[in-house]
Design a protein around this motif. Sequence first.
Motif, mmCIF file in Angstrom:
data_model
loop_
_atom_site.group_PDB
_atom_site.id
_atom_site.type_symbol
_atom_site.label_atom_id
_atom_site.label_comp_id
_atom_site.label_asym_id
_atom_site.label_seq_id
_atom_site.Cartn_x
_atom_site.Cartn_y
_atom_site.Cartn_z
ATOM 1 N N PRO A 115 -1.780 23.461 -0.554
ATOM 2 C CA PRO A 115 -2.208 24.406 0.489
ATOM 3 C C PRO A 115 -3.665 24.187 0.905
ATOM 4 O O PRO A 115 -4.556 24.072 0.076
ATOM 5 C CB PRO A 115 -2.030 25.774 -0.185
ATOM 6 C CG PRO A 115 -0.962 25.539 -1.209
ATOM 7 C CD PRO A 115 -1.211 24.140 -1.717
ATOM 8 N N GLY A 116 -3.863 24.072 2.230
ATOM 9 C CA GLY A 116 -5.202 23.910 2.780
ATOM 10 C C GLY A 116 -5.696 22.480 2.838
ATOM 11 O O GLY A 116 -6.777 22.207 3.348
ATOM 12 N N CYS A 117 -4.924 21.534 2.344
ATOM 13 C CA CYS A 117 -5.346 20.129 2.325
ATOM 14 C C CYS A 117 -4.818 19.399 3.558
ATOM 15 O O CYS A 117 -3.657 19.542 3.917
ATOM 16 C CB CYS A 117 -4.827 19.449 1.058
ATOM 17 S SG CYS A 117 -5.415 17.741 0.883
ATOM 18 N N ALA A 118 -5.681 18.625 4.174
ATOM 19 C CA ALA A 118 -5.283 17.840 5.346
ATOM 20 C C ALA A 118 -5.504 16.351 5.093
ATOM 21 O O ALA A 118 -5.533 15.559 6.022
ATOM 22 C CB ALA A 118 -6.073 18.289 6.561
ATOM 23 N N ARG A 119 -5.641 15.964 3.836
ATOM 24 C CA ARG A 119 -5.983 14.591 3.481
ATOM 25 C C ARG A 119 -4.733 13.712 3.358
ATOM 26 O O ARG A 119 -3.685 14.145 2.904
ATOM 27 C CB ARG A 119 -6.718 14.609 2.147
ATOM 28 C CG ARG A 119 -7.197 13.279 1.704
ATOM 29 C CD ARG A 119 -8.074 13.383 0.482
ATOM 30 N NE ARG A 119 -8.458 12.040 0.078
ATOM 31 C CZ ARG A 119 -8.752 11.691 -1.142
ATOM 32 N NH1 ARG A 119 -8.740 12.598 -2.105
ATOM 33 N NH2 ARG A 119 -9.077 10.472 -1.421
ATOM 34 N N VAL A 120 -4.874 12.474 3.780
ATOM 35 C CA VAL A 120 -3.860 11.450 3.534
ATOM 36 C C VAL A 120 -4.466 10.486 2.520
ATOM 37 O O VAL A 120 -5.520 9.908 2.761
ATOM 38 C CB VAL A 120 -3.462 10.702 4.824
ATOM 39 C CG1 VAL A 120 -2.489 9.579 4.514
ATOM 40 C CG2 VAL A 120 -2.865 11.670 5.841
ATOM 41 N N ILE A 121 -3.806 10.356 1.386
ATOM 42 C CA ILE A 121 -4.308 9.510 0.303
ATOM 43 C C ILE A 121 -3.616 8.161 0.377
ATOM 44 O O ILE A 121 -2.386 8.094 0.469
ATOM 45 C CB ILE A 121 -4.042 10.178 -1.067
ATOM 46 C CG1 ILE A 121 -4.767 11.520 -1.135
ATOM 47 C CG2 ILE A 121 -4.451 9.258 -2.209
ATOM 48 C CD1 ILE A 121 -4.386 12.371 -2.328
ATOM 49 N N MET A 148 0.852 -1.175 0.000
ATOM 50 C CA MET A 148 0.000 0.000 0.000
ATOM 51 C C MET A 148 0.894 1.232 0.000
ATOM 52 O O MET A 148 1.932 1.258 0.638
ATOM 53 C CB MET A 148 -0.923 0.019 1.204
ATOM 54 C CG MET A 148 -1.704 1.298 1.276
ATOM 55 S SD MET A 148 -3.127 1.336 2.345
ATOM 56 C CE MET A 148 -4.128 0.080 1.655
ATOM 57 N N TYR A 149 0.433 2.263 -0.714
ATOM 58 C CA TYR A 149 1.165 3.518 -0.816
ATOM 59 C C TYR A 149 0.359 4.625 -0.166
ATOM 60 O O TYR A 149 -0.859 4.549 -0.094
ATOM 61 C CB TYR A 149 1.442 3.844 -2.288
ATOM 62 C CG TYR A 149 2.370 2.844 -2.911
ATOM 63 C CD1 TYR A 149 3.743 3.045 -2.898
ATOM 64 C CD2 TYR A 149 1.875 1.682 -3.484
ATOM 65 C CE1 TYR A 149 4.603 2.107 -3.448
ATOM 66 C CE2 TYR A 149 2.721 0.738 -4.028
ATOM 67 C CZ TYR A 149 4.089 0.959 -4.018
ATOM 68 O OH TYR A 149 4.927 0.025 -4.547
ATOM 69 N N GLU A 150 1.083 5.656 0.290
ATOM 70 C CA GLU A 150 0.439 6.726 1.040
ATOM 71 C C GLU A 150 1.097 8.059 0.709
ATOM 72 O O GLU A 150 2.309 8.132 0.509
ATOM 73 C CB GLU A 150 0.588 6.417 2.522
ATOM 74 C CG GLU A 150 -0.023 7.420 3.455
ATOM 75 C CD GLU A 150 0.128 6.981 4.897
ATOM 76 O OE1 GLU A 150 -0.559 6.027 5.294
ATOM 77 O OE2 GLU A 150 0.944 7.581 5.605
ATOM 78 N N LEU A 151 0.267 9.092 0.672
ATOM 79 C CA LEU A 151 0.753 10.454 0.467
ATOM 80 C C LEU A 151 -0.018 11.383 1.386
ATOM 81 O O LEU A 151 -1.250 11.447 1.329
ATOM 82 C CB LEU A 151 0.557 10.893 -0.989
ATOM 83 C CG LEU A 151 0.943 12.331 -1.309
ATOM 84 C CD1 LEU A 151 2.453 12.522 -1.190
ATOM 85 C CD2 LEU A 151 0.467 12.714 -2.700
ATOM 86 N N ASP A 152 0.699 12.090 2.241
ATOM 87 C CA ASP A 152 0.110 13.097 3.115
ATOM 88 C C ASP A 152 0.133 14.419 2.359
ATOM 89 O O ASP A 152 1.200 14.963 2.084
ATOM 90 C CB ASP A 152 0.920 13.200 4.407
ATOM 91 C CG ASP A 152 0.329 14.176 5.398
ATOM 92 O OD1 ASP A 152 -0.615 14.922 5.047
ATOM 93 O OD2 ASP A 152 0.824 14.202 6.536
ATOM 94 N N CYS A 153 -1.034 14.918 2.003
ATOM 95 C CA CYS A 153 -1.140 16.128 1.171
ATOM 96 C C CYS A 153 -0.853 17.420 1.931
ATOM 97 O O CYS A 153 -0.573 18.437 1.308
ATOM 98 C CB CYS A 153 -2.523 16.218 0.539
ATOM 99 S SG CYS A 153 -2.762 14.998 -0.748
ATOM 100 N N SER A 154 -0.928 17.386 3.252
ATOM 101 C CA SER A 154 -0.667 18.615 4.002
ATOM 102 C C SER A 154 0.778 19.042 3.745
ATOM 103 O O SER A 154 1.691 18.229 3.734
ATOM 104 C CB SER A 154 -0.913 18.410 5.497
ATOM 105 O OG SER A 154 -0.029 17.454 6.024
ATOM 106 N N GLY A 155 0.956 20.303 3.485
ATOM 107 C CA GLY A 155 2.290 20.805 3.171
ATOM 108 C C GLY A 155 2.619 20.738 1.686
ATOM 109 O O GLY A 155 3.613 21.301 1.255
ATOM 110 N N ILE A 156 1.809 20.024 0.915
ATOM 111 C CA ILE A 156 2.017 19.964 -0.531
ATOM 112 C C ILE A 156 0.931 20.776 -1.232
ATOM 113 O O ILE A 156 1.228 21.642 -2.041
ATOM 114 C CB ILE A 156 2.001 18.513 -1.051
ATOM 115 C CG1 ILE A 156 3.095 17.677 -0.378
ATOM 116 C CG2 ILE A 156 2.185 18.507 -2.566
ATOM 117 C CD1 ILE A 156 3.053 16.200 -0.734
#
Length: 65
Positions: A11-17, A1-9
């Motif tokens: 702006p305004g996103c707090a989602r982990v994909i 499984m792969y994961e990407l934390d969008c916060s900091g990438i």
Amino acid sequence: MYELDCSGIIPGCARVIRADSESEVFRRAVIQAERMGYNRVPTTMLDRFRHEMIDVDSEATKLAG
């Protein structure tokens, strides 16, 4: 499984994909950026998606070993 934390990438996103493949995480990240108002996702953001995506299974193996 792969994961990407969008916060900091994105702006305004707090989602982990999370998804089973890198390509699916990448696809979902692009869609998320578009939903957050990016009509064209900047190349620098795409590069960060690639760079900051992690293989969760591989990370768990490293920690266990």
